[in-house]
Design an enzyme around this catalytic site. Structure first.
Site, PDB file in Angstrom:
ATOM      1  N   THR A  23     -10.282  10.928   2.276  1.00  0.00           N
ATOM      2  CA  THR A  23     -10.389  10.679   3.811  1.00  0.00           C
ATOM      3  C   THR A  23     -10.675   9.161   4.036  1.00  0.00           C
ATOM      4  O   THR A  23     -10.522   8.920   4.962  1.00  0.00           O
ATOM      5  CB  THR A  23     -11.450  11.686   4.400  1.00  0.00           C
ATOM      6  OG1 THR A  23     -12.707  11.487   3.871  1.00  0.00           O
ATOM      7  CG2 THR A  23     -11.031  12.893   4.115  1.00  0.00           C
ATOM      8  N   HIS A 250     -11.279  -9.339 -15.172  1.00  0.00           N
ATOM      9  CA  HIS A 250     -12.378  -8.161 -15.100  1.00  0.00           C
ATOM     10  C   HIS A 250     -13.156  -7.976 -16.103  1.00  0.00           C
ATOM     11  O   HIS A 250     -13.119  -8.666 -17.070  1.00  0.00           O
ATOM     12  CB  HIS A 250     -11.363  -6.836 -14.727  1.00  0.00           C
ATOM     13  CG  HIS A 250     -10.370  -6.713 -15.621  1.00  0.00           C
ATOM     14  ND1 HIS A 250     -10.690  -6.111 -16.854  1.00  0.00           N
ATOM     15  CD2 HIS A 250      -9.102  -6.564 -15.676  1.00  0.00           C
ATOM     16  CE1 HIS A 250      -9.519  -5.987 -17.730  1.00  0.00           C
ATOM     17  NE2 HIS A 250      -8.610  -6.346 -16.873  1.00  0.00           N
TER      18      HIS A 250
END
Length: 295
Positions: A23, A250
């Site tokens: 969501t 990263h």
């Protein structure tokens, strides 16, 4: 080696995909993309919202509440929730689990990897753009328009390079069996050599294109697995010009010693029989030639 005989998301069994924490804004946009790509989503897990739906996706409080038992789960929880979400999916017997979040604490990743392996699950990520299987569906955010069906399996440590390779291969007319971003962290669910070992038995894969990067030792294990591999393997390593002891991009891309440099890794891959490409254009050209050599 246990658990590397197959890639479960390539099994003929139809996909039944659950989305964990669907969501949020980022997850919601990815759900829409997967639906558009034809990925069969059977439900989302959002505690407290069971019995409702999100844009047509039915929501449940727990994985075990989903009527069609999922065989794939994509996890969009924040980094601090990844360990528990992987554990729930593994305990539910889900064969393929994908963790999308960046910045998952290493000790949490180690625990999640152990949980998944103990359950026999194939964990992709953390810190992954996902996997696209042309003709089958999208898991994550690799643009389907960048890809086309074919017989080249593409497995990559860098998300950006995965997208670039997919696009350039497709423009060159080279189709892909899969485009898989394994995850950009130093610790990930399954390592490159395990993907290679599993692809050995995949009859739809004619060749493998692997893109590694500086940092860590994953490429050395891949090189050992490539020795005697029955299918052609093209290998490249990004970061050839990276300075020692400087992190590039990263957590997985940090040269801590000469052994972790691109040059040393390329030497090992070449010695193992891999066809070495110095860059993306050369890798695509090599893949095109292999495709032309197919009967």
């Amino acid at each position: 080696m246990s658990g590397v005989s197959r890639l479960p998301f390539l099994d003929p069994e139809p996909w039944r995909v659950a989305v964990i924490s669907p969501t949020g804004r980022y997850a919601r946009s990815q759900v829409a993309g997967m639906i558009e790509a034809g990925t069969p989503l059977v439900g989302g897990v959002a505690l407290g919202r069971g019995g409702t739906d999100m844009d047509g996706l039915p929501l449940y409080d727990r994985v075990e509440d989903i009527p069609q038992k999922p065989n794939i789960a994509i996890i969009y929880t924040p980094a601090e929730g990844v360990r528990d979400a992987v554990a729930e999916c593994a305990q539910s017997g889900i064969a393929t689990i994908m963790a999308v979040a960046e910045y998952v604490p290493v000790h949490d990743t180690l625990a999640a990897v152990a949980q998944a392996r103990a359950a026999g699950s194939w964990l992709v990520g953390p810190n992954t753009l996902g996997i696209f299987v042309p003709g089958r569906g999208l898991l994550g955010s690799i643009a389907p328009s960048f890809c086309r069906p074919g017989r080249l399996a593409v497995i990559v440590r860098s998300g950006t390079v995965a997208l670039a390779l997919a696009r350039q291969l497709t423009l060159a007319g080279v189709g892909q069996r899969i485009i898989a971003h394994m995850g950009g962290d130093s610790v990930i669910g399954r390592n490159p050599h395990e993907y290679l070992q599993a692809l050995a038995s995949d009859e739809a894969t004619a060749a493998v294109l692997f893109c590694g990067e500086i940092g860590g030792d994953k490429e050395y294990a891949f090189a050992e697995a490539a020795r005697g591999f029955a299918k052609p393997v093209i290998a490249m390593v990004v970061g050839r010009h990276a300075p020692v002891e400087k992190q590039m991009g990263h957590a997985g891309a940090l040269i801590g010693s000469a052994r972790e440099s691109a040059g040393a890794k390329l030497d090992a891959l070449a010695a193992a029989g891999c066809r070495i490409a110095k860059g993306l254009e050369e890798a695509v050209a090599m893949a095109g030639k292999l495709q032309g050599d197919e009967p």
